[in-house]
Design a protein around this motif. Structure first.
Motif, PDB file in Angstrom:
ATOM      1  N   VAL A 263      20.674  14.866  23.564  1.00 18.67           N
ATOM      2  CA  VAL A 263      19.675  15.931  24.152  1.00 18.67           C
ATOM      3  C   VAL A 263      18.712  16.556  23.228  1.00 18.67           C
ATOM      4  O   VAL A 263      19.470  17.136  22.349  1.00 18.67           O
ATOM      5  CB  VAL A 263      20.161  16.713  24.998  1.00 18.67           C
ATOM      6  N   LEU A 264      17.599  16.636  23.307  1.00 16.96           N
ATOM      7  CA  LEU A 264      16.683  17.674  22.474  1.00 16.96           C
ATOM      8  C   LEU A 264      16.277  18.893  23.098  1.00 16.96           C
ATOM      9  O   LEU A 264      15.781  18.780  24.311  1.00 16.96           O
ATOM     10  CB  LEU A 264      15.343  16.846  21.883  1.00 16.96           C
ATOM     11  N   VAL A 265      16.972  19.952  22.652  1.00 16.28           N
ATOM     12  CA  VAL A 265      16.483  21.158  23.085  1.00 16.28           C
ATOM     13  C   VAL A 265      15.574  21.939  22.462  1.00 16.28           C
ATOM     14  O   VAL A 265      15.466  22.143  21.247  1.00 16.28           O
ATOM     15  CB  VAL A 265      17.910  22.183  22.966  1.00 16.28           C
ATOM     16  N   ILE A 266      14.530  22.142  23.219  1.00 17.01           N
ATOM     17  CA  ILE A 266      13.046  22.724  22.571  1.00 17.01           C
ATOM     18  C   ILE A 266      13.444  24.145  22.919  1.00 17.01           C
ATOM     19  O   ILE A 266      13.157  24.738  23.974  1.00 17.01           O
ATOM     20  CB  ILE A 266      11.999  22.049  23.097  1.00 17.01           C
ATOM     21  N   ASP A 267      13.706  25.063  21.849  1.00 23.64           N
ATOM     22  CA  ASP A 267      13.757  26.558  22.290  1.00 23.64           C
ATOM     23  C   ASP A 267      13.862  27.265  20.871  1.00 23.64           C
ATOM     24  O   ASP A 267      12.818  27.177  20.273  1.00 23.64           O
ATOM     25  CB  ASP A 267      15.228  26.582  22.773  1.00 23.64           C
ATOM     26  N   SER A 268      14.958  28.314  20.809  1.00 24.35           N
ATOM     27  CA  SER A 268      14.768  29.137  19.717  1.00 24.35           C
ATOM     28  C   SER A 268      15.419  28.654  18.616  1.00 24.35           C
ATOM     29  O   SER A 268      15.881  29.358  17.462  1.00 24.35           O
ATOM     30  CB  SER A 268      15.154  30.700  20.222  1.00 24.35           C
ATOM     31  N   GLY A 269      15.962  27.234  18.451  1.00 24.82           N
ATOM     32  CA  GLY A 269      17.016  26.868  17.446  1.00 24.82           C
ATOM     33  C   GLY A 269      18.363  26.816  17.866  1.00 24.82           C
ATOM     34  O   GLY A 269      18.450  27.199  18.982  1.00 24.82           O
ATOM     35  N   ALA A 304      22.078  25.167  24.556  1.00 28.21           N
ATOM     36  CA  ALA A 304      22.632  23.901  23.938  1.00 28.21           C
ATOM     37  C   ALA A 304      24.169  23.850  24.265  1.00 28.21           C
ATOM     38  O   ALA A 304      24.691  22.735  24.656  1.00 28.21           O
ATOM     39  CB  ALA A 304      22.678  23.930  22.285  1.00 28.21           C
ATOM     40  N   GLY A 305      24.969  25.018  24.205  1.00 30.49           N
ATOM     41  CA  GLY A 305      26.246  25.111  24.984  1.00 30.49           C
ATOM     42  C   GLY A 305      26.326  24.712  26.063  1.00 30.49           C
ATOM     43  O   GLY A 305      27.268  23.936  26.469  1.00 30.49           O
ATOM     44  N   TRP A 326      25.054  14.461  22.263  1.00 32.26           N
ATOM     45  CA  TRP A 326      24.642  14.848  20.970  1.00 32.26           C
ATOM     46  C   TRP A 326      23.543  15.971  21.100  1.00 32.26           C
ATOM     47  O   TRP A 326      22.621  15.620  21.929  1.00 32.26           O
ATOM     48  CB  TRP A 326      24.388  13.772  20.224  1.00 32.26           C
ATOM     49  N   ILE A 327      23.599  16.904  20.480  1.00 30.15           N
ATOM     50  CA  ILE A 327      22.481  17.877  20.368  1.00 30.15           C
ATOM     51  C   ILE A 327      21.575  17.925  19.501  1.00 30.15           C
ATOM     52  O   ILE A 327      22.185  17.672  18.128  1.00 30.15           O
ATOM     53  CB  ILE A 327      22.998  19.573  20.782  1.00 30.15           C
ATOM     54  N   PHE A 328      20.243  17.650  19.676  1.00 31.27           N
ATOM     55  CA  PHE A 328      19.345  17.789  18.595  1.00 31.27           C
ATOM     56  C   PHE A 328      18.397  19.243  19.034  1.00 31.27           C
ATOM     57  O   PHE A 328      18.171  19.422  20.197  1.00 31.27           O
ATOM     58  CB  PHE A 328      18.352  16.742  18.746  1.00 31.27           C
ATOM     59  N   SER A 329      17.823  19.916  17.981  1.00 28.33           N
ATOM     60  CA  SER A 329      17.272  21.227  18.292  1.00 28.33           C
ATOM     61  C   SER A 329      15.984  21.201  17.666  1.00 28.33           C
ATOM     62  O   SER A 329      15.635  20.914  16.476  1.00 28.33           O
ATOM     63  CB  SER A 329      18.177  22.072  17.888  1.00 28.33           C
ATOM     64  N   ALA A 330      14.916  21.730  18.352  1.00 26.99           N
ATOM     65  CA  ALA A 330      13.675  21.917  17.676  1.00 26.99           C
ATOM     66  C   ALA A 330      13.366  23.469  17.983  1.00 26.99           C
ATOM     67  O   ALA A 330      13.249  23.808  19.200  1.00 26.99           O
ATOM     68  CB  ALA A 330      12.569  20.970  18.459  1.00 26.99           C
ATOM     69  N   ARG A 331      13.054  24.085  16.957  1.00 25.86           N
ATOM     70  CA  ARG A 331      12.936  25.599  17.182  1.00 25.86           C
ATOM     71  C   ARG A 331      11.276  25.872  17.333  1.00 25.86           C
ATOM     72  O   ARG A 331      10.464  25.555  16.228  1.00 25.86           O
ATOM     73  CB  ARG A 331      13.439  26.296  15.905  1.00 25.86           C
ATOM     74  N   VAL A 332      11.034  26.310  18.296  1.00 26.62           N
ATOM     75  CA  VAL A 332       9.753  26.948  18.487  1.00 26.62           C
ATOM     76  C   VAL A 332       9.392  28.343  18.921  1.00 26.62           C
ATOM     77  O   VAL A 332       8.312  28.740  18.970  1.00 26.62           O
ATOM     78  CB  VAL A 332       9.195  26.202  19.641  1.00 26.62           C
ATOM     79  N   LEU A 333      10.628  28.922  18.942  1.00 23.55           N
ATOM     80  CA  LEU A 333      10.636  30.488  19.105  1.00 23.55           C
ATOM     81  C   LEU A 333      11.137  31.204  17.967  1.00 23.55           C
ATOM     82  O   LEU A 333      12.062  30.738  17.277  1.00 23.55           O
ATOM     83  CB  LEU A 333      11.277  30.828  20.675  1.00 23.55           C
ATOM     84  N   ASP A 334      10.561  32.581  17.797  1.00 18.16           N
ATOM     85  CA  ASP A 334      10.959  33.362  16.593  1.00 18.16           C
ATOM     86  C   ASP A 334      12.287  34.220  16.923  1.00 18.16           C
ATOM     87  O   ASP A 334      12.844  33.900  18.046  1.00 18.16           O
ATOM     88  CB  ASP A 334       9.951  34.359  16.162  1.00 18.16           C
ATOM     89  N   GLU A 335      12.429  35.144  16.094  1.00 19.54           N
ATOM     90  CA  GLU A 335      13.911  35.930  16.222  1.00 19.54           C
ATOM     91  C   GLU A 335      13.759  36.792  17.729  1.00 19.54           C
ATOM     92  O   GLU A 335      14.735  37.174  18.031  1.00 19.54           O
ATOM     93  CB  GLU A 335      13.889  36.701  14.882  1.00 19.54           C
TER      94      GLU A 335
END
Length: 503
Positions: A263-269, A304-305, A326-335
């Motif tokens: 699963v690809l999570v597009i989020d803040s990382g 992700a959790g 399995w988790i995959f992560s794409a970070r598109v948001l800042d802090e």
């Protein structure tokens, strides 16, 4: 096999309206006198549109060629093929009562010829679809400003990053060449007048540029008919509440099965080294220049959790965490949980989609639990860019037999919730779907109450019944009146959005 009797068929008696015959029109035909009056008014409308168009041509001579794009108000539906008979091209349907059209020939000769035939009293009548036309008019400049720009206009001396979207002509070679010409010429105007150009994105459904402008430059270019909208960049709306911390020392955490889907999570990382995530992380990448893939606001880690374990409270009670994927992560948001102003979220989505799915075939699901807080859907509105792009990419992937599901949360409706009027609050305009939850091909998911009571007054349930809509969830309908959300799941109730969880 046991022979069983067929179910009896019951004759339906109903007052439902009969289906209308093919070719049926609910338009009231105009009388000859009314057709003559409309023709005269249409000539006058076109005369005004053309006079202003010629003035724009003089004003922008040598820098950019304005286009003959205008609005037609209707009192009924008209087919694109009927619009084409007038020498026009249908660009978009604003709602059932208005359309935007384009004349590539930069004149009204074809339209005027059809008007003359329309007024002729003949059998059969010529061009009866013109009965639906009411007014022809220019597109108001104010209507081109997006909701966020309208709500927060530029201050004195402010130079703001903005998105400029063109009216989309199509993805054929001629249309693309025409829009590329607009983009090149507009880029030169912006740079020559002290603005900045960051990039552009053309897909099969939209064409958008990201720039920095002051108010003088906005005033200069917003008059161009080919510009559909000018808007501030998307503001992220996070759709998972803050999750509370809890000790995890006595919890057993397992690794996913080797053949489990990704699963690809597009989020803040994510925090890849988090003890409940580390055994299930495939890869994490950042799509923000100068930023690591590590989550700095907590949202992506929480998503992700939940993706890995589902019912977190159940896992805590059992003291066992068995990940489903399995988790995959794409970070598109800042802090701060915000989009990068100098990068289009649509560009980041495309890049992350292809990079991860090409490199990791086990990825079968993409999760998007973020949205645009300013783009709230109303019936009759145009589809949002990101939602449109999701549909476009899912369709393309299906054509090459690549199985992929995109799951989008409908989002949380209120930043400072006031649920005194629950359940009416979830049906108000401000609680409707936001971009990209209006995607037709993605699976959008709403939230239900777990029906749990609480001794903590801050977490006292609002709905209070298992299966009732969560008081913060957003509601449909979606594009064209389609049923949205597609699915619902237990999400939370009142202030206690997700309960206690160790993230």
């Amino acid at each position: 096999m046991t022979e069983l009797p067929h179910l009896p068929l019951i004759k339906l008696t109903s007052d439902l309206p009969r289906l209308k015959k093919r070719g049926y029109s609910d338009l009231s035909p105009r009388t000859p006198t009314e057709r003559e009056a409309f023709s005269k008014k249409a000539h006058e409308d076109c005369g005004k549109i053309f006079a202003d168009f010629k003035q724009l041509q003089e004003e922008y001579r040598g820098s950019i060629d304005p286009e003959l794009i205008f609005r037609i108000d209707l009192k009924g539906s008209v087919k694109p093929s009927e619009i084409e008979r007038l020498g026009l091209k249908l660009l978009t349907i604003i709602d059932k009562n208005a359309i935007i059209v384009f004349s590539s020939k930069k004149h009204f000769e074809d339209f005027f010829a059809k008007l003359d035939e329309y007024t002729t009293d003949s059998k059969p009548r010529k061009h009866p679809f013109l009965d639906a036309f009411i007014d022809l008019k220019e597109i108001l400049q104010e209507s081109k400003k997006g909701p966020h720009l309208n709500k927060t206009p530029l201050g004195k001396g402010e130079r703001a990053i903005l998105d400029i979207e063109f009216w989309f002509l199509g993805d054929d070679r001629v249309s693309v060449r025409q829009m590329d010409k607009w983009s090149s010429e507009l880029k030169n105007i912006i740079i020559e007048n002290g603005g900045e150009w960051f990039g552009q994105l053309r897909t099969k459904s939209f064409y958008v540029m990201r720039v920095r402008l002051d108010q003088l430059l906005i005033n200069k270019i917003i008059k161009l008919p080919q510009i559909a909208s000018i808007e501030r960049p998307s503001r992220a709306k996070l759709s998972v509440g803050h999750i509370k911390e809890q000790p995890i020392d006595d919890l057993d955490v397992f690794e996913p099965s080797p053949d489990a889907p990704g699963v690809l999570v597009i989020d803040s990382g994510i925090v890849p080294g988090h003890p409940l995530l580390s055994k299930a992380v495939g890869e994490a990448k950042s799509f923000i220049y100068g930023k690591t893939p590590v989550d700095q606001c907590g949202h992506g880690t929480s998503v992700a959790g939940l993706t890995l374990y589902g019912d977190i409270n159940k896992c805590i009670n059992n003291k066992n965490f068995y990940p489903d994927c399995w988790i995959f992560s794409a970070r598109v948001l800042d802090e701060d949980g915000k989009y990068n102003d100098q990068k289009l979220i649509e560009s980041q989505f495309i890049k992350s989609l292809y990079l991860f799915t090409n490199q990791y075939p086990k990825i079968k699901v993409i999760n998007i639990s973020i949205g645009n807080a300013d783009e709230i859907f109303r019936l009759g509105k145009r589809q949002f860019r990101w939602a449109y792009l999701i549909d476009e990419k899912l369709y393309e992937l299906s054509r090459i037999n690549k199985d992929l599901i995109i799951v989008v949360s409908v989002g949380n409706a209120d930043e400072e919730p006031n649920y005194d009027n629950y359940p009416e609050n979830i049906f108000c305009d401000e609680s409707k779907l936001i971009n990209p939850a209006t995607s037709a091909l993605a699976i959008t998911v709403g939230s239900l109450s777990p029906g749990l009571d609480s001794n903590n007054p801050k977490n006292h349930p609002i709905a209070g019944h298992l299966g009732f809509p969560s008081p913060f969830t957003r509601t449909g309908p979606g594009l064209g009146g389609m049923i949205k959300p597609d699915l619902v799941e237990i999400g939370g109730d009142g202030a206690d959005v997700l309960g206690d969880a160790p993230f």
